[in-house]
Enzyme design. Structure first.
Site, mmCIF file in Angstrom:
data_model
loop_
_atom_site.group_PDB
_atom_site.id
_atom_site.type_symbol
_atom_site.label_atom_id
_atom_site.label_comp_id
_atom_site.label_asym_id
_atom_site.label_seq_id
_atom_site.Cartn_x
_atom_site.Cartn_y
_atom_site.Cartn_z
ATOM 1 N N ASP A 196 11.354 -4.808 -2.771
ATOM 2 C CA ASP A 196 10.739 -5.949 -2.080
ATOM 3 C C ASP A 196 10.885 -7.232 -2.899
ATOM 4 O O ASP A 196 10.039 -8.127 -2.826
ATOM 5 C CB ASP A 196 9.253 -5.673 -1.793
ATOM 6 C CG ASP A 196 9.071 -4.608 -0.714
ATOM 7 O OD1 ASP A 196 10.082 -4.136 -0.149
ATOM 8 O OD2 ASP A 196 7.912 -4.247 -0.437
ATOM 9 N N HIS A 237 13.122 -3.756 3.321
ATOM 10 C CA HIS A 237 12.602 -4.004 4.675
ATOM 11 C C HIS A 237 13.616 -4.719 5.564
ATOM 12 O O HIS A 237 14.452 -5.484 5.075
ATOM 13 C CB HIS A 237 11.330 -4.877 4.624
ATOM 14 C CG HIS A 237 10.145 -4.189 4.044
ATOM 15 N ND1 HIS A 237 9.247 -3.479 4.798
ATOM 16 C CD2 HIS A 237 9.710 -4.111 2.761
ATOM 17 C CE1 HIS A 237 8.299 -2.981 4.008
ATOM 18 N NE2 HIS A 237 8.556 -3.358 2.758
ATOM 19 N N HIS A 270 8.932 0.068 -6.825
ATOM 20 C CA HIS A 270 7.579 -0.383 -7.183
ATOM 21 C C HIS A 270 6.552 0.555 -6.566
ATOM 22 O O HIS A 270 6.916 1.476 -5.839
ATOM 23 C CB HIS A 270 7.350 -1.850 -6.794
ATOM 24 C CG HIS A 270 7.387 -2.132 -5.315
ATOM 25 N ND1 HIS A 270 8.533 -2.009 -4.569
ATOM 26 C CD2 HIS A 270 6.425 -2.538 -4.456
ATOM 27 C CE1 HIS A 270 8.273 -2.334 -3.306
ATOM 28 N NE2 HIS A 270 6.993 -2.654 -3.197
ATOM 29 N N ASP A 275 4.312 2.149 0.909
ATOM 30 C CA ASP A 275 5.413 2.231 1.884
ATOM 31 C C ASP A 275 6.747 2.550 1.194
ATOM 32 O O ASP A 275 7.750 2.794 1.864
ATOM 33 C CB ASP A 275 5.513 0.948 2.741
ATOM 34 C CG ASP A 275 5.752 -0.312 1.949
ATOM 35 O OD1 ASP A 275 5.110 -0.493 0.892
ATOM 36 O OD2 ASP A 275 6.587 -1.140 2.370
ATOM 37 N N HIS A 276 6.743 2.593 -0.148
ATOM 38 C CA HIS A 276 7.951 2.941 -0.909
ATOM 39 C C HIS A 276 7.804 4.266 -1.665
ATOM 40 O O HIS A 276 8.776 4.760 -2.226
ATOM 41 C CB HIS A 276 8.292 1.819 -1.899
ATOM 42 C CG HIS A 276 8.528 0.509 -1.215
ATOM 43 N ND1 HIS A 276 9.773 -0.051 -1.070
ATOM 44 C CD2 HIS A 276 7.673 -0.331 -0.580
ATOM 45 C CE1 HIS A 276 9.678 -1.186 -0.394
ATOM 46 N NE2 HIS A 276 8.407 -1.378 -0.085
ATOM 47 N N HIS A 311 6.784 -9.682 -6.880
ATOM 48 C CA HIS A 311 6.131 -8.983 -5.766
ATOM 49 C C HIS A 311 5.025 -8.089 -6.329
ATOM 50 O O HIS A 311 3.879 -8.127 -5.893
ATOM 51 C CB HIS A 311 7.185 -8.178 -5.012
ATOM 52 C CG HIS A 311 6.648 -7.370 -3.879
ATOM 53 N ND1 HIS A 311 6.140 -7.939 -2.735
ATOM 54 C CD2 HIS A 311 6.551 -6.018 -3.706
ATOM 55 C CE1 HIS A 311 5.747 -6.971 -1.912
ATOM 56 N NE2 HIS A 311 5.984 -5.803 -2.480
ATOM 57 N N HIS A 365 4.045 0.327 -4.330
ATOM 58 C CA HIS A 365 3.453 0.247 -2.982
ATOM 59 C C HIS A 365 3.733 1.512 -2.175
ATOM 60 O O HIS A 365 4.829 2.083 -2.240
ATOM 61 C CB HIS A 365 3.980 -0.979 -2.229
ATOM 62 C CG HIS A 365 3.383 -2.261 -2.715
ATOM 63 N ND1 HIS A 365 3.974 -3.485 -2.508
ATOM 64 C CD2 HIS A 365 2.239 -2.496 -3.409
ATOM 65 C CE1 HIS A 365 3.222 -4.424 -3.056
ATOM 66 N NE2 HIS A 365 2.164 -3.851 -3.606
HETATM 67 FE FE FE Z 1 7.359 -2.831 1.018
HETATM 68 ZN ZN ZN Z 2 6.025 -3.779 -1.600
#
Ligand code: FE
Ligand code: ZN
Length: 271
Positions: A143, A181, A66, A70-71, A124, A68
């Site tokens: 996530d 995570h 996805h 952090d990915h 998400h 985001h």
């Molecule tokens: Fe994440």
């Molecule tokens: Zn995420």
């Protein structure tokens, strides 16, 4: 650092868990014979480059579950340095810079001899994908599905997330879950609050606490185990509904609605 988090197969593939930022995992899948690697959700390019250099691998493919950051934050640098294409959800293609190919439900992604199934798992985010590689028995769930938990509903609603989780729950029991995570210990606290006499859950919580004490990952985990003890996969299980009822949740509604109140309770629990 890499050695303890390494899983390998006779056919010459391995999956490394690369911890990044506070609690993310980046997954590096390698074809050892070819010296090629695929990375899932590279939130940090430097972490990935260090692993590639250490193992003497060339990066051939980037997968995103996805949009985001952090990915995806490592996408651009890795694409620049290795020329690796980026594959991600078509519904989020406009939010993933440099995307090379966008995929939807039922599409396949190939890396070496492996063929990964693209599963749309919105909730998400609206375009969230999971990637299932039958030969590796591996699910990269981003996530969406965590050990003992599930992702927060940033863009979608409870009914969407519940139907996404049902798709993942239908995969073979021996599927290993590689999620985005390390939230397992926190998730265990919430799960135990609802279902404190569940022996399998208690055993997993103890195992998780011991692993975390040593700084080790709690992943991957089998789908069979998650089906038995992850509260978010159990809202349609009459035994678990009884526990929810004791805790004051309305259970005379459909599972999607039960799921919605459980997810909302978890949001408050974590604050
Ligand atoms: Fe994440
Ligand atoms: Zn995420």
């Amino acid at each position: 650092m890499l050695a303890p988090f390494w899983h390998s197969w006779d056919m010459g593939f391995s999956i490394d868990l690369l911890p990044a930022s506070a609690d993310n995992y980046i997954y590096l899948v390698s074809d050892v014979a070819l010296g090629l690697a695929m990375v899932v959700d590279p939130g940090d390019a430097d972490v990935v480059k260090r692993a590639l250099q250490k193992k003497d691998l060339h990066l051939a493919l980037i997968l995103n579950t996805h949009h985001h950051s952090d990915h995806t934050a490592g996408n651009a640098k890795l694409q620049h340095d290795y020329g690796a294409p980026i594959i991600g959800p078509s519904k989020e293609a406009h939010r993933i810079e440099g995307i090379s190919r966008s995929v939807d439900e039922g599409d396949f992604v190939t890396f070496s001899d492996l063929r990964g199934h693209v599963i749309e798992t919105p909730g998400h985010t609206m375009g969230s994908l999971s990637y299932y590689f039958p030969e590796l028995k591996a699910l990269f769930s981003g996530d969406t599905l965590f050990s003992l938990g599930c992702g927060r509903l940033f863009e979608g609603n409870g009914a969407q997330m519940w139907s996404s989780l049902l798709k993942l729950r239908a995969l073979p029991d021996d599927t290993q879950i590689y999620c985005g995570h390390e939230y397992t210990e926190r998730n265990a606290g919430f799960a135990l609050m609802l279902d404190k006499d569940n022996e399998a859950l208690k055993a997993r919580a103890e195992e998780v606490a011991a692993l975390r004490k040593k700084g080790l990952p709690t992943l991957p985990v089998s789908l069979a185990q998650e089906k038995a003890i992850n509260p978010f996969l159990r809202v349609d299980d009459p035994a678990f509904q009884k526990m929810l009822q004791k805790n004051g949740f309305p259970t005379d509604v459909d599972p999607a609605a039960i799921f919605g109140s459980l997810r909302a309770a978890k949001d408050r629990f974590t604050k």
